[in-house]
Design a protein around this motif. Structure first.
Motif, PDB file in Angstrom:
ATOM      1  N   SER A 168     -30.443 -31.464 -30.077  1.00 11.73           N
ATOM      2  CA  SER A 168     -30.379 -32.812 -30.647  1.00 11.73           C
ATOM      3  C   SER A 168     -31.273 -33.729 -29.839  1.00 11.73           C
ATOM      4  O   SER A 168     -31.774 -33.361 -28.772  1.00 11.73           O
ATOM      5  N   ASP A 169     -31.482 -34.937 -30.368  1.00 10.60           N
ATOM      6  CA  ASP A 169     -32.298 -35.933 -29.680  1.00 10.60           C
ATOM      7  C   ASP A 169     -31.436 -36.608 -28.616  1.00 10.60           C
ATOM      8  O   ASP A 169     -30.971 -37.732 -28.780  1.00 10.60           O
ATOM      9  N   GLY A 170     -31.211 -35.912 -27.526  1.00 15.70           N
ATOM     10  CA  GLY A 170     -30.345 -36.410 -26.474  1.00 15.70           C
ATOM     11  C   GLY A 170     -29.261 -35.400 -26.151  1.00 15.70           C
ATOM     12  O   GLY A 170     -29.112 -34.375 -26.822  1.00 15.70           O
ATOM     13  N   MET A 171     -28.477 -35.685 -25.125  1.00 12.56           N
ATOM     14  CA  MET A 171     -27.428 -34.759 -24.698  1.00 12.56           C
ATOM     15  C   MET A 171     -26.139 -34.984 -25.485  1.00 12.56           C
ATOM     16  O   MET A 171     -25.820 -36.107 -25.866  1.00 12.56           O
ATOM     17  N   VAL A 172     -25.436 -33.899 -25.715  1.00 13.12           N
ATOM     18  CA  VAL A 172     -24.139 -33.951 -26.388  1.00 13.12           C
ATOM     19  C   VAL A 172     -23.053 -33.990 -25.321  1.00 13.12           C
ATOM     20  O   VAL A 172     -22.990 -33.111 -24.463  1.00 13.12           O
ATOM     21  N   THR A 173     -22.205 -35.000 -25.362  1.00 14.14           N
ATOM     22  CA  THR A 173     -21.161 -35.153 -24.342  1.00 14.14           C
ATOM     23  C   THR A 173     -19.747 -35.057 -24.907  1.00 14.14           C
ATOM     24  O   THR A 173     -18.790 -35.108 -24.149  1.00 14.14           O
ATOM     25  N   GLU A 174     -19.603 -34.923 -26.227  1.00 16.42           N
ATOM     26  CA  GLU A 174     -18.260 -34.913 -26.823  1.00 16.42           C
ATOM     27  C   GLU A 174     -18.150 -33.811 -27.870  1.00 16.42           C
ATOM     28  O   GLU A 174     -19.061 -33.608 -28.673  1.00 16.42           O
ATOM     29  N   TYR A 175     -17.011 -33.113 -27.849  1.00 18.06           N
ATOM     30  CA  TYR A 175     -16.747 -32.030 -28.797  1.00 18.06           C
ATOM     31  C   TYR A 175     -15.334 -32.162 -29.353  1.00 18.06           C
ATOM     32  O   TYR A 175     -14.433 -32.664 -28.670  1.00 18.06           O
ATOM     33  N   GLU A 176     -15.160 -31.704 -30.580  1.00 14.67           N
ATOM     34  CA  GLU A 176     -13.826 -31.568 -31.159  1.00 14.67           C
ATOM     35  C   GLU A 176     -13.526 -30.083 -31.304  1.00 14.67           C
ATOM     36  O   GLU A 176     -14.338 -29.330 -31.845  1.00 14.67           O
ATOM     37  N   ILE A 177     -12.371 -29.672 -30.809  1.00 17.06           N
ATOM     38  CA  ILE A 177     -11.941 -28.276 -30.913  1.00 17.06           C
ATOM     39  C   ILE A 177     -10.837 -28.187 -31.959  1.00 17.06           C
ATOM     40  O   ILE A 177      -9.842 -28.916 -31.879  1.00 17.06           O
ATOM     41  N   GLN A 178     -11.029 -27.331 -32.947  1.00 18.69           N
ATOM     42  CA  GLN A 178     -10.024 -27.127 -33.982  1.00 18.69           C
ATOM     43  C   GLN A 178      -9.321 -25.800 -33.759  1.00 18.69           C
ATOM     44  O   GLN A 178      -9.954 -24.781 -33.492  1.00 18.69           O
ATOM     45  N   LEU A 179      -8.001 -25.845 -33.878  1.00 22.57           N
ATOM     46  CA  LEU A 179      -7.166 -24.663 -33.726  1.00 22.57           C
ATOM     47  C   LEU A 179      -6.369 -24.474 -35.008  1.00 22.57           C
ATOM     48  O   LEU A 179      -5.655 -25.396 -35.442  1.00 22.57           O
ATOM     49  N   ASP A 180      -6.548 -23.331 -35.649  1.00 19.93           N
ATOM     50  CA  ASP A 180      -5.843 -23.009 -36.901  1.00 19.93           C
ATOM     51  C   ASP A 180      -6.082 -24.078 -37.964  1.00 19.93           C
ATOM     52  O   ASP A 180      -5.165 -24.489 -38.691  1.00 19.93           O
ATOM     53  N   GLY A 181      -7.327 -24.561 -38.035  1.00 15.26           N
ATOM     54  CA  GLY A 181      -7.720 -25.494 -39.082  1.00 15.26           C
ATOM     55  C   GLY A 181      -7.382 -26.944 -38.829  1.00 15.26           C
ATOM     56  O   GLY A 181      -7.629 -27.795 -39.690  1.00 15.26           O
ATOM     57  N   ARG A 182      -6.816 -27.259 -37.643  1.00 20.73           N
ATOM     58  CA  ARG A 182      -6.447 -28.645 -37.342  1.00 20.73           C
ATOM     59  C   ARG A 182      -7.032 -29.044 -35.998  1.00 20.73           C
ATOM     60  O   ARG A 182      -7.152 -28.212 -35.078  1.00 20.73           O
ATOM     61  N   PRO A 183      -7.384 -30.346 -35.828  1.00 23.30           N
ATOM     62  CA  PRO A 183      -7.902 -30.792 -34.525  1.00 23.30           C
ATOM     63  C   PRO A 183      -6.874 -30.551 -33.428  1.00 23.30           C
ATOM     64  O   PRO A 183      -5.709 -30.927 -33.548  1.00 23.30           O
ATOM     65  N   ALA A 184      -7.305 -29.889 -32.351  1.00 24.44           N
ATOM     66  CA  ALA A 184      -6.408 -29.602 -31.234  1.00 24.44           C
ATOM     67  C   ALA A 184      -6.659 -30.526 -30.060  1.00 24.44           C
ATOM     68  O   ALA A 184      -5.729 -30.981 -29.401  1.00 24.44           O
TER      69      ALA A 184
END
Length: 331
Positions: free
Chosen positions: A261-277
């Motif tokens: 990407s145009d810059g660094m990625v500092t945030e992620y969303e982790i999904q567990l069993d189809g839902r945000p964990a």
């Protein structure tokens, strides 16, 4: 990595990278080594009676920039990652003029020269004010090519004065302008991408108006690129998942390669069993290659989970999900 929980609607973990900790211990210019130039286009505008919004243009080329340091006078007040180009400096005094400069820092910790000085004066705090400004009305926008858009709106009435306007993309604040302005140009966007922008007003007491109606805009395509939602090219790659048993408890061990990407990625969303964990946020410079993370999965063996991950890109949009992996505790 040290994980520190932050209370929000979803569990959030702030991970302080070792690089940030090393840099904060006093790395400075190294004679004989090449340093980055001073950041151009630095501006400062009061955001409220106790805050100032500082912005600048990113430094590109060699040597590679890992972060920026923001100074109030001679004192450093903020460290930000290399993909950032703005920051809110808070806990200031009302009716006070401040001087700001910005310096770029390389991956080796060497600091470039300071930018030109910019000044901003915070407004008077006035009497206690708990009434927020009205919601910005008649918000409109137009596309300016493949990487920029222009937004405009009518002034928001307030019982005192509006000091600034925040521009949001989704739930991320990506720009800010002074309260006397009723238009803004947002740059650094991705070609052929759908966005949804809103505007909110802020007064001197930091009261925020409700957000405006959303303005959907799609940046122009480039080189035959198709318009669309975040997808191919924005998802983490080489995603792996496994389980580990430690002291009678299972954890899910993840690793991946960040999206380009145009810059660094500092945030992620982790999904567990189809839902945000959980939401994972790097407080310092994130890993440049393969990233890793683990989280608690209980004490029972034989439990199967599906897991995948996606990144929040520097323009405030969520990228595509990684491939989904299936893991079984004790399997």
């Amino acid at each position: 990595m040290r994980r520190v929980p932050v209370p929000v609607s979803l569990p959030i973990l702030v991970v302080c990278g070792s690089l940030l900790l090393t840099v904060s211990c006093g790395m400075r210019e190294s004679p004989g080594r090449r340093v980055p130039p001073a950041p151009p286009g630095v501006t400062a505008a009061a955001g409220s009676a106790t805050s100032v919004h500082v912005m600048w243009n990113r430094v590109s080329g060699e040597p590679e920039v890992a972060g920026y340091e923001v100074y109030r006078g001679e004192r450093k007040v903020k460290d930000v990652p290399g993909d950032a180009h703005m920051v809110d400096v808070t806990r200031l005094r009302p009716s006070t003029t401040y001087v700001f400069t910005v310096r770029a820092r390389t991956t080796a910790g060497d600091l470039g020269p300071p930018s030109v000085e910019v000044r901003a004066t915070t407004p008077a705090a006035g009497a206690a004010d708990r009434r927020p400004p009205n919601r910005p009305a008649r918000v409109d926008g137009r596309v300016l090519g493949s990487t920029a858009v222009q937004l405009s709106w009518e002034p928001s009435p307030d019982d005192r004065d509006v000091v600034s306007y925040d521009i949001l993309q989704g739930d991320s604040k990506i720009h800010s302008v002074g309260g006397e302005q009723t238009a803004a140009v947002v740059t650094g966007l991705r070609p052929g991408t759908r966005y949804s922008f809103t505007v909110r007003a802020r007064d001197a007491a930091d009261n925020l108006s409700p957000v405006s109606r959303a303005v959907p805009l799609t940046t122009a395509r480039r080189n035959g690129q198709e318009e669309g939602r975040p997808g191919a090219g924005t998802a983490p790659t080489a995603f792996r998942a496994d389980t580990r048993l430690t002291d009678g408890a299972y954890s899910i061990e993840l690793s991946w390669v960040p999206p380009r990407s145009d810059g660094m990625v500092t945030e992620y969303e982790i999904q567990l069993d189809g839902r945000p964990a959980t939401t994972l946020v790097w407080g310092g410079t994130p890993p440049r290659g393969r990233a890793t993370y683990s989280f608690y999965a209980g004490r029972k063996a034989g439990v199967t989970h599906r897991v995948r991950i996606r990144a929040k890109l520097p323009d405030g949009t969520w990228g595509g999900f990684s491939a989904e992996r299936t893991v079984t505790t004790g399997g």
